[in-house]
Scaffold this motif. Structure first.
Motif, PDB file in Angstrom:
ATOM      1  N   MET A  36       0.851  -1.172   0.000  1.00 59.13           N
ATOM      2  CA  MET A  36       0.000   0.000   0.000  1.00 59.13           C
ATOM      3  C   MET A  36       0.895   1.234   0.000  1.00 59.13           C
ATOM      4  O   MET A  36       1.840   1.327   0.767  1.00 59.13           O
ATOM      5  CB  MET A  36      -0.902  -0.004   1.232  1.00 59.13           C
ATOM      6  N   THR A  37       0.559   2.168  -0.856  1.00 60.05           N
ATOM      7  CA  THR A  37       1.346   3.389  -0.933  1.00 60.05           C
ATOM      8  C   THR A  37       0.890   4.383   0.129  1.00 60.05           C
ATOM      9  O   THR A  37      -0.193   4.246   0.713  1.00 60.05           O
ATOM     10  CB  THR A  37       1.199   4.036  -2.328  1.00 60.05           C
TER      11      THR A  37
ATOM     12  N   GLN B 205       0.019   7.358  -0.445  1.00 62.74           N
ATOM     13  CA  GLN B 205      -1.127   8.093  -0.966  1.00 62.74           C
ATOM     14  C   GLN B 205      -2.433   7.340  -0.701  1.00 62.74           C
ATOM     15  O   GLN B 205      -3.451   7.954  -0.351  1.00 62.74           O
ATOM     16  CB  GLN B 205      -0.952   8.329  -2.454  1.00 62.74           C
ATOM     17  N   GLU B 206      -2.409   6.029  -0.846  1.00 65.91           N
ATOM     18  CA  GLU B 206      -3.611   5.230  -0.538  1.00 65.91           C
ATOM     19  C   GLU B 206      -3.962   5.330   0.943  1.00 65.91           C
ATOM     20  O   GLU B 206      -5.137   5.418   1.307  1.00 65.91           O
ATOM     21  CB  GLU B 206      -3.387   3.774  -0.914  1.00 65.91           C
ATOM     22  N   GLY B 207      -2.942   5.313   1.781  1.00 59.58           N
ATOM     23  CA  GLY B 207      -3.184   5.456   3.214  1.00 59.58           C
ATOM     24  C   GLY B 207      -3.753   6.820   3.561  1.00 59.58           C
ATOM     25  O   GLY B 207      -4.624   6.936   4.427  1.00 59.58           O
TER      26      GLY B 207
ATOM     27  N   VAL C  52      -5.592   8.755   1.580  1.00 59.29           N
ATOM     28  CA  VAL C  52      -6.989   8.799   1.130  1.00 59.29           C
ATOM     29  C   VAL C  52      -7.884   7.993   2.073  1.00 59.29           C
ATOM     30  O   VAL C  52      -8.984   8.436   2.433  1.00 59.29           O
ATOM     31  CB  VAL C  52      -7.108   8.292  -0.324  1.00 59.29           C
ATOM     32  N   ALA C  53      -7.415   6.818   2.487  1.00 56.64           N
ATOM     33  CA  ALA C  53      -8.209   6.000   3.417  1.00 56.64           C
ATOM     34  C   ALA C  53      -8.399   6.718   4.747  1.00 56.64           C
ATOM     35  O   ALA C  53      -9.486   6.677   5.335  1.00 56.64           O
ATOM     36  CB  ALA C  53      -7.527   4.654   3.635  1.00 56.64           C
TER      37      ALA C  53
ATOM     38  N   GLN D 279     -12.781   1.549   6.173  1.00 55.52           N
ATOM     39  CA  GLN D 279     -11.720   2.248   5.443  1.00 55.52           C
ATOM     40  C   GLN D 279     -10.378   2.156   6.168  1.00 55.52           C
ATOM     41  O   GLN D 279      -9.330   2.051   5.536  1.00 55.52           O
ATOM     42  CB  GLN D 279     -12.081   3.725   5.259  1.00 55.52           C
TER      43      GLN D 279
ATOM     44  N   VAL E 178      -5.633  -0.384   6.207  1.00 55.31           N
ATOM     45  CA  VAL E 178      -4.407   0.397   6.364  1.00 55.31           C
ATOM     46  C   VAL E 178      -3.719   0.032   7.674  1.00 55.31           C
ATOM     47  O   VAL E 178      -2.508  -0.195   7.713  1.00 55.31           O
ATOM     48  CB  VAL E 178      -4.720   1.909   6.313  1.00 55.31           C
TER      49      VAL E 178
ATOM     50  N   ARG F 180      -2.447  -3.468   7.469  1.00 59.23           N
ATOM     51  CA  ARG F 180      -1.599  -3.653   6.288  1.00 59.23           C
ATOM     52  C   ARG F 180      -2.027  -4.872   5.466  1.00 59.23           C
ATOM     53  O   ARG F 180      -1.226  -5.750   5.151  1.00 59.23           O
ATOM     54  CB  ARG F 180      -0.138  -3.750   6.669  1.00 59.23           C
TER      55      ARG F 180
ATOM     56  N   GLN G 153      -4.255  -5.700  -1.140  1.00 58.31           N
ATOM     57  CA  GLN G 153      -5.458  -5.482  -1.934  1.00 58.31           C
ATOM     58  C   GLN G 153      -6.186  -6.791  -2.249  1.00 58.31           C
ATOM     59  O   GLN G 153      -7.405  -6.863  -2.223  1.00 58.31           O
ATOM     60  CB  GLN G 153      -5.090  -4.761  -3.239  1.00 58.31           C
TER      61      GLN G 153
ATOM     62  N   ARG H  89      -8.532  -8.337   0.786  1.00 58.08           N
ATOM     63  CA  ARG H  89      -9.489  -7.456   1.466  1.00 58.08           C
ATOM     64  C   ARG H  89     -10.937  -7.889   1.336  1.00 58.08           C
ATOM     65  O   ARG H  89     -11.835  -7.183   1.777  1.00 58.08           O
ATOM     66  CB  ARG H  89      -9.359  -6.036   0.928  1.00 58.08           C
TER      67      ARG H  89
END
Length: 91
Positions: free
Chosen positions: A1-2, A4-6, A8-9, A49, A53, A56, A59, A62
């Motif tokens: 997970m990047t 940026q994804e974290g 946004v979440a 959401q 994160v 960890r 994808q 999930r």
């Protein structure tokens, strides 16, 4: 997970928690169970959401996390249907 994804979440989780607090405030004023159900549903959406994160979870793994989202939507559906099925004792 990047990162940026974290980010946004986290932003989505914070937004869902704000909505949960918003509906909880209305429940405190009216004691209407529909507001409490919406508050609980949005709190579940925040958990949905944040959990991937925090834990960890990749994808691909999930799928089970989305059961939390299903529970939130079912809670909203049951609350709305229950509210609409209530009959006015005077009507």
């Amino acid at each position: 997970m990047t990162g940026q994804e974290g980010l946004v979440a986290g932003a989505l989780s914070a937004g869902f928690l704000v909505l949960a607090a918003f509906f909880l405030r209305f429940w405190g004023r009216t004691r209407d169970g529909l507001f409490l159900a919406f508050s609980a549903a949005f709190a579940l959406m925040a958990v949905n959401q944040a959990l991937p994160v925090v834990l960890r979870i990749a994808q691909e793994d999930r799928g089970g996390i989305y059961l939390i989202r299903l529970a939130a939507f079912l809670l909203i559906i049951v609350a709305v249907v229950g509210k609409n099925l209530k009959r006015d004792p005077e009507g």
